[in-house]
Write an enzyme that holds these catalytic residues in place. Structure first.
Site, short mmCIF file in Angstrom:
data_model
loop_
_atom_site.label_atom_id
_atom_site.label_comp_id
_atom_site.label_asym_id
_atom_site.label_seq_id
_atom_site.Cartn_x
_atom_site.Cartn_y
_atom_site.Cartn_z
N HIS A 19 0.80 -1.22 0.00
CA HIS A 19 0.00 0.00 0.00
C HIS A 19 0.83 1.27 0.00
O HIS A 19 0.32 2.35 0.33
CB HIS A 19 -0.98 -0.01 1.18
CG HIS A 19 -2.29 -0.63 0.82
ND1 HIS A 19 -3.44 0.08 0.61
CD2 HIS A 19 -2.60 -1.93 0.59
CE1 HIS A 19 -4.41 -0.73 0.28
NE2 HIS A 19 -3.94 -1.96 0.27
N ASP A 22 -7.02 3.98 9.37
CA ASP A 22 -8.40 3.87 8.90
C ASP A 22 -8.63 2.58 8.11
O ASP A 22 -9.76 2.11 8.01
CB ASP A 22 -8.75 5.07 8.02
CG ASP A 22 -8.91 6.34 8.84
OD1 ASP A 22 -9.33 6.26 10.00
OD2 ASP A 22 -8.61 7.44 8.31
N GLU A 50 -12.49 12.40 13.83
CA GLU A 50 -11.97 12.73 12.52
C GLU A 50 -12.89 13.76 11.87
O GLU A 50 -13.77 14.33 12.53
CB GLU A 50 -11.82 11.49 11.63
CG GLU A 50 -10.64 10.60 12.00
CD GLU A 50 -10.23 9.65 10.90
OE1 GLU A 50 -10.71 9.80 9.75
OE2 GLU A 50 -9.41 8.74 11.16
#
Length: 532
Positions: free
Chosen positions: A109, A170, A281
């Site tokens: 990623h 997340d 958030e």
């Protein structure tokens, strides 16, 4: 038995007697070099508990950013820490005449080739499954895991013991070693710090092939170097992760603001309160119609009548996203507590939406979106993400310029924005943050459509990112990149600022031949050193 810090220093010192540092330059050759590297016969003939692959390694030349595709000469699929140590040591022993580099790759990623090694060796860390997860459930519970373990797997196994890690990203389908090499920041960071705050101990393979255990009490400098160290000082092969009792349910809440001042005031109030939510958030919404209707599939409006009357077209809105963890037997009290906390906030009352979900479903929420995007063929597209850390005192100037003049549409992906409090974070790590205690993570998580020439094209998004970065370069702003990427070493020096000398010294100590993490393009392998 692991080597001590003094042993490492002696080994490195003996090597450095032969090496004179000339310069550290950015490695541009990995993007365009025509050099024909070959893996040494010594490596090709090595025996591993896992295996070394020389063919069909295209997967290891890609990442989530889907923009850099750098083919390695070989990919190691390790089954033991010894596999990793042996191959790094072999390359280290080749000395300065070799150009081979090593990159540890987790779940792939990275955004800009950071976990790739052009014509080098990529280590596929997900193959490393030792040790098996081992839980300690005493006064200070923890779990020992492989550096290649996914956080989603740790979550599921921890819950079997009624426990959970404290801090998350997340997206949970990432490896432990990958997130700890960066920081691991999410909506829990204001309360527990990032993931690098919540690790007690690491096992690391350094750039000389040494296997070292480090912590706040043992080999402390290496421990701090590796945490947030972008893979420059060692490969994380094992981590001891702090745990806490796990909740079972989550109250998940969203509310909108039209005034940025009120939005940030409330966010900063929540992260500084002694009694607050467990997750804070937020995100920016530009030119989105029917927004509240989209939320109704998984959220319920507090006041359906008022929610139906709200219109968002043409407005820049800011969404506060908060969550409170609880257990079913606490349901009545938790509603009262949430109402009390919400009464202190200045959101638009008609836009309050709530949902009640399981703890797992809340933490793994992004994976649901991944499944939907994969079904549409929109997951493996270029992701020219831009992540910034903006000092609190400059967030309004940033928002005025970026959201007012540069960033005109958020249809290409979410724009996250939320504050954290650095005073609760571990000091001395390699992570670079703004100087102020409170700063904002601002993340432009855009996805580009390969065939497009419009606003969702890769070129348009990259041009937009360039404008944002050009603004952020103004010295008085003090903005730093998170998951940083730079094209020359002067920019890296500016990024690290006064921490550059420490970062530089640690590189000399733990990876003196610049073997590790070439995809970060901070230090160049072959031309970094010269024999006197």
């Amino acid at each position: 038995m692991f080597n001590s810090q003094s042993s490492i220093q002696k080994t490195i010192a003996s090597k450095l007697l032969l090496i004179s540092l000339l310069s550290f330059m950015i490695n541009k050759t990995h993007l365009s070099s025509n050099n024909s590297f070959t893996v040494s016969p010594h490596i090709a003939n090595m025996k591993f508990d896992g295996h070394l692959s020389f063919k069909n390694n295209e997967n290891e030349s890609k990442d989530f950013g889907n923009r850099y595709h750098l083919i390695p000469s070989a990919v190691l699929h390790p089954k033991s820490v010894s596999d990793i140590s042996s191959i790094v040591k072999c390359i280290f022993d080749m000395g300065v005449n070799s150009e081979l580099t090593v990159a540890a790759r987790g779940h792939g990623h990275s955004l800009k080739g950071q976990a790739q090694a052009y014509q080098g060796v990529v280590i596929s860390m997900e193959s490393l499954r030792v040790p098996e997860m081992s839980f300690h459930v005493g006064k200070y519970p923890y779990v020992d895991v492989s550096g290649g373990e996914l956080w989603i797997n740790i979550l599921h196994e921890s819950l079997k013991h009624g426990l959970t890690p404290k801090s998350w990203t997340d997206y949970l389908h990432l490896t432990v070693g990958g997130t700890l090499s960066n920081a691991g920041i999410s909506g829990q960071a204001f309360l527990h710090g990032p993931q690098i705050n919540n690790v007690y101990q690491l096992q690391v393979v350094t750039g000389s092939g040494e296997v070292v255990t480090c912590s706040d009490e043992q080999n402390t400098d290496l421990f701090h170097a590796v945490l947030g160290g972008l893979g420059q000082f060692g490969i994380i092969t094992q981590a001891r992760i702090a745990l806490q009792p796990a909740p079972r349910k989550v109250k998940w809440i969203r509310a909108l603001y039209s005034e940025f001042t009120l939005f940030t005031k409330d966010q900063e109030h929540l992260i500084s309160s002694t009694n607050s939510f467990d997750y804070v958030e937020g995100f920016v919404i530009i030119n989105r119609t029917g927004l509240l209707n989209n939320w109704r599939s998984s959220f319920n409006p507090k006041d359906p009548v008022q929610a139906n009357q709200f219109t968002s077209e043409g407005k820049i809105l800011f969404c506060l996203e908060i969550a409170k963890y609880f257990n079913p037997e606490e349901s009545n009290n938790i509603d009262q507590e949430i109402d009390s906390l919400l009464s202190e906030l200045s959101y638009i009352k008609s836009t309050l939406f709530q949902s009640e979900v399981s703890y797992v479903d809340f933490l793994d929420r992004v994976h649901v979106s991944e499944i939907k995007l994969r079904e549409k063929g929109l997951w493996e597209v270029p992701h020219p993400w831009l992540n910034l850390l903006v000092p609190s005192s400059k967030i309004h100037e940033f928002a005025h310029e970026v959201f007012g003049n540069i960033f005109k549409d958020t249809s290409n992906g979410p724009v996250l924005i939320y504050p954290v409090n650095k005073s609760r974070w571990r000091n001395g790590t390699s992570l670079v943050t703004p100087e102020e205690d409170v700063f904002y993570l601002v993340a432009f998580l855009s996805s580009a459509i390969p065939s497009s020439t419009g606003k969702d094209s890769l070129q348009h998004i990259l041009t937009q990112n360039k404008k944002i970065l050009s603004f952020c370069e103004r010295p008085h702003l003090g903005i730093k990149q998170y998951l940083p990427h730079y094209i020359n070493q002067e920019e890296w020096k500016a990024h690290f600022g006064t921490n550059w000398e420490v970062f530089f010294r640690r590189k000399l100590s733990y990876d003196p031949l610049a073997i590790l993490a070439p995809g970060q393009r901070i230090f160049q392998r072959a031309n970094a050193f010269s024999i006197e």
